[in-house]
Design an enzyme around this catalytic site. Structure first.
Site, PDB file in Angstrom:
ATOM      1  N   ARG A   1       0.820  -1.219   0.000  1.00  0.00           N
ATOM      2  CA  ARG A   1       0.000   0.000   0.000  1.00  0.00           C
ATOM      3  C   ARG A   1       0.851   1.266   0.000  1.00  0.00           C
ATOM      4  NH1 ARG A   1      -5.550  -1.157   2.013  1.00  0.00           N
ATOM      5  NH2 ARG A   1      -5.937  -3.081   0.911  1.00  0.00           N
TER       6      ARG A   1
ATOM      7  N   ARG B   1      -3.427   6.471   0.991  1.00  0.00           N
ATOM      8  CA  ARG B   1      -4.050   7.625   1.623  1.00  0.00           C
ATOM      9  C   ARG B   1      -3.158   8.398   2.590  1.00  0.00           C
ATOM     10  NH1 ARG B   1      -9.016   4.067   3.395  1.00  0.00           N
ATOM     11  NH2 ARG B   1      -7.346   2.557   3.147  1.00  0.00           N
TER      12      ARG B   1
ATOM     13  N   ARG C   1      -6.479  11.145  -6.332  1.00  0.00           N
ATOM     14  CA  ARG C   1      -7.759  10.444  -6.190  1.00  0.00           C
ATOM     15  C   ARG C   1      -8.924  11.414  -6.366  1.00  0.00           C
ATOM     16  NH1 ARG C   1      -9.935   7.330  -0.869  1.00  0.00           N
ATOM     17  NH2 ARG C   1     -10.508   9.479  -0.383  1.00  0.00           N
TER      18      ARG C   1
ATOM     19  N   ASP D   1      -6.650  -3.035  -7.545  1.00  0.00           N
ATOM     20  CA  ASP D   1      -7.188  -3.686  -6.343  1.00  0.00           C
ATOM     21  C   ASP D   1      -7.532  -5.133  -6.653  1.00  0.00           C
ATOM     22  OD1 ASP D   1      -8.111  -2.778  -3.484  1.00  0.00           O
ATOM     23  OD2 ASP D   1      -9.562  -4.250  -4.182  1.00  0.00           O
TER      24      ASP D   1
ATOM     25  N   TYR E   1     -14.688 -12.160  -0.257  1.00  0.00           N
ATOM     26  CA  TYR E   1     -15.392 -10.905  -0.582  1.00  0.00           C
ATOM     27  C   TYR E   1     -16.582 -11.164  -1.506  1.00  0.00           C
ATOM     28  CZ  TYR E   1     -11.553  -8.287   1.524  1.00  0.00           C
ATOM     29  OH  TYR E   1     -10.638  -7.781   2.413  1.00  0.00           O
TER      30      TYR E   1
HETATM   31  O1  1CP Z   1       0.033  -1.963  -2.375  1.00  0.00           O
HETATM   32  C1  1CP Z   1      -0.203  -1.063  -3.191  1.00  0.00           C
HETATM   33  O2  1CP Z   1       0.188   0.112  -3.037  1.00  0.00           O
HETATM   34  C2  1CP Z   1      -0.889  -1.401  -4.484  1.00  0.00           C
HETATM   35  C3  1CP Z   1      -2.295  -1.261  -4.556  1.00  0.00           C
HETATM   36  C4  1CP Z   1      -3.222  -2.143  -3.762  1.00  0.00           C
HETATM   37  C5  1CP Z   1      -3.138  -3.510  -3.455  1.00  0.00           C
HETATM   38  C6  1CP Z   1      -2.002  -4.465  -3.697  1.00  0.00           C
HETATM   39  C7  1CP Z   1      -4.458  -1.677  -3.266  1.00  0.00           C
HETATM   40  C8  1CP Z   1      -4.932  -0.298  -3.365  1.00  0.00           C
HETATM   41  N1  1CP Z   1      -5.145  -2.755  -2.769  1.00  0.00           N
HETATM   42  C9  1CP Z   1      -4.360  -3.875  -2.839  1.00  0.00           C
HETATM   43  C10 1CP Z   1      -4.698  -5.248  -2.436  1.00  0.00           C
HETATM   44  C11 1CP Z   1      -5.904  -5.492  -1.621  1.00  0.00           C
HETATM   45  N2  1CP Z   1      -7.138  -4.899  -1.706  1.00  0.00           N
HETATM   46  C12 1CP Z   1      -5.977  -6.514  -0.654  1.00  0.00           C
HETATM   47  C13 1CP Z   1      -4.859  -7.472  -0.353  1.00  0.00           C
HETATM   48  C14 1CP Z   1      -3.832  -6.870   0.546  1.00  0.00           C
HETATM   49  C15 1CP Z   1      -4.280  -6.514   1.922  1.00  0.00           C
HETATM   50  O3  1CP Z   1      -4.652  -7.417   2.685  1.00  0.00           O
HETATM   51  O4  1CP Z   1      -4.232  -5.311   2.234  1.00  0.00           O
HETATM   52  C16 1CP Z   1      -7.270  -6.511  -0.107  1.00  0.00           C
HETATM   53  C17 1CP Z   1      -7.818  -7.412   0.978  1.00  0.00           C
HETATM   54  C18 1CP Z   1      -7.997  -5.494  -0.776  1.00  0.00           C
HETATM   55  C19 1CP Z   1      -9.429  -5.135  -0.565  1.00  0.00           C
HETATM   56  C20 1CP Z   1      -9.572  -3.719  -0.200  1.00  0.00           C
HETATM   57  N3  1CP Z   1      -9.413  -2.706  -1.097  1.00  0.00           N
HETATM   58  C21 1CP Z   1      -9.806  -3.166   1.058  1.00  0.00           C
HETATM   59  C22 1CP Z   1      -9.932  -3.955   2.367  1.00  0.00           C
HETATM   60  C23 1CP Z   1     -11.347  -4.177   2.700  1.00  0.00           C
HETATM   61  C24 1CP Z   1     -11.530  -4.883   4.031  1.00  0.00           C
HETATM   62  O5  1CP Z   1     -11.743  -6.095   4.049  1.00  0.00           O
HETATM   63  O6  1CP Z   1     -11.443  -4.200   5.058  1.00  0.00           O
HETATM   64  C25 1CP Z   1      -9.844  -1.775   0.915  1.00  0.00           C
HETATM   65  C26 1CP Z   1     -10.121  -0.743   1.962  1.00  0.00           C
HETATM   66  C27 1CP Z   1      -9.559  -1.501  -0.462  1.00  0.00           C
HETATM   67  C28 1CP Z   1      -9.431  -0.175  -1.107  1.00  0.00           C
HETATM   68  C29 1CP Z   1      -8.050   0.192  -1.479  1.00  0.00           C
HETATM   69  N4  1CP Z   1      -7.217  -0.556  -2.300  1.00  0.00           N
HETATM   70  C30 1CP Z   1      -6.037   0.123  -2.491  1.00  0.00           C
HETATM   71  C31 1CP Z   1      -6.115   1.352  -1.783  1.00  0.00           C
HETATM   72  C32 1CP Z   1      -5.045   2.403  -1.760  1.00  0.00           C
HETATM   73  C33 1CP Z   1      -7.356   1.392  -1.157  1.00  0.00           C
HETATM   74  C34 1CP Z   1      -7.927   2.531  -0.353  1.00  0.00           C
HETATM   75  C35 1CP Z   1      -8.927   3.213  -1.220  1.00  0.00           C
HETATM   76  C36 1CP Z   1      -8.971   4.684  -1.071  1.00  0.00           C
HETATM   77  O7  1CP Z   1      -8.204   5.423  -1.689  1.00  0.00           O
HETATM   78  O8  1CP Z   1      -9.884   5.133  -0.342  1.00  0.00           O
END
Ligand code: 1CP
Length: 344
Positions: free
Chosen positions: A26, A30, A39, A76, A153
């Protein structure tokens, strides 16, 4: 610079380096004001993922600011369900929402794995852009969610603390559950293969909820799909390394690389770095596992924990990373302090 000189690729090939290459899960996100600005320009998170110019920009932001050794594609794991036909939206301040899969009827509405490119083409364009614009020393990582995590999911329609709806479907209608796992596995192979064709030099499989699979279920739904995906990828792309992240696998981390063919296992911070070195790094490259909270709290504790992590993994192939994603409340100054400590 030749591709194979990139530090992360050297570590993934089994080389022990004096200073480990580093990136953060990540890392585009944010906690960076420039991310929030881009964004806002995109409108919302999904529009950002599907806009190759802006997704390229946010992928590059942490590279410019910190000089990480790898960039990870901005996208994502939930884009694959969407490409299979699930509805997907994000509720601000809460997280993802999807249409749910509870029975054969719901499953029947999904499209074939071969059709995912229609939705995912912009993602491949982002990778092509990145290969053009990244510094020559920076490796490009593509990724997908592992089938079990993506299924949790798709079944629940949202993130769940214990993945109970997915476990319930596995118990109550294993035929539908297995069919869903199979569809996601096929789509993941097609998706990651296309990412490699578009320029990803490494791919990572995120099994964020692997820890809730125990015993036989871990073997069947975490290990076996990873093995199948990696085998299929290696047939087409034998030289592209794969990082597997069966998060919170605990003792199931042991032997995971050998059993699946992964080139590297990423460790979360529920295990100590000393345990990881003794039990997992003995088999090859590992990545991890500093607790993300240090990026919020900083100070001497951050310096000490970073040094301890680097020291523990010093004797073998190793990529520095956090144990999970950096959180929105992190301070970019702490990321700089962490990198300065890693690089001495
Ligand atoms: O790592 C990076 O910088 C690359 C981008 C990336 C990756 C690899 C994002 C951007 N998401 C992910 C993978 C991801 N997404 C996973 C696997 C890794 C982990 O466990 O963190 C999972 C479970 C998700 C699902 C997801 N997407 C969630 C979690 C939901 C939950 O169960 O609580 C969330 C909040 C997101 C949104 C998201 N994805 C990425 C970002 C930067 C964000 C935040 C969105 C925003 O800008 O508001």
């Amino acid at each position: 610079m030749k591709t194979q000189d990139k530090l992360i690729l050297r570590a993934l090939a089994g080389e022990t380096l004096p200073v480990p290459p580093a990136w953060m899960m990540r890392q585009a996100g944010r906690y960076l004001p420039e991310y929030m600005a881009t964004r806002a320009q995109a409108g919302d998170f999904l529009s950002l993922c599907y806009n190759p110019d802006l997704a390229t920009e946010v992928t590059l932001q942490p590279i410019r600011r910190f000089g990480f050794d790898a960039a990870i594609l901005f996208a994502d794991i939930l884009l694959v369900p969407q490409a299979l036909g699930a509805d997907l939206w994000f509720v601000t301040g809460e997280g993802p929402r999807l249409s749910t899969i509870q029975n054969l009827d719901d499953f029947g509405k999904l499209g074939p794995a071969a059709d995912i490119h229609e939705t995912l083409n912009p993602i491949y364009q982002t990778l092509r852009n990145l290969r053009e614009s990244l510094p020559p020393e920076t490796a490009l990582i593509g990724f997908a969610g592992a089938p079990w995590t993506v299924a949790t999911y798709m079944i629940a329609g949202r993130g769940t603390p214990d993945q109970a709806p997915a476990h319930a479907l596995m118990q109550n209608d294993v035929a539908v559950f297995d069919a869903l796992m199979d569809r996601i596995t096929e789509a993941t192979i097609i998706y990651l293969s296309a990412q490699i064709d578009a320029g990803a030099e490494v791919v990572k499989l995120f099994d964020s909820w692997a820890g809730s699979l125990k015993g036989e279920a871990f073997a069947k739904y975490a290990l076996a799909p990873a093995k199948r995906i990696i085998k299929a990828l290696k047939e087409k792309h034998p030289d592209t390394p794969v990082i597997a992240f069966p998060r919170e696998a605990g003792d199931n981390y042991i032997g995971f690389a050998k059993a699946t063919g992964a080139d590297c296992v990423a460790l979360d911070n529920s295990v100590t770095p000393e345990w990881g070195a003794a039990n997992v790094q003995v088999d090859g490259c590992v990545q991890g596992n500093l607790a993300s909270r240090h990026m919020v709290t900083g100070g001497q504790e951050l310096v000490d924990a970073t040094k301890r992590t680097v020291d523990a993994f010093r004797e073998g192939p190793y990529i520095f990373n956090l144990g999970h994603g950096i959180t929105p409340d992190a301070d970019p100054a702490n990321v700089e302090l962490m990198l300065k400590t890693v690089r001495g």
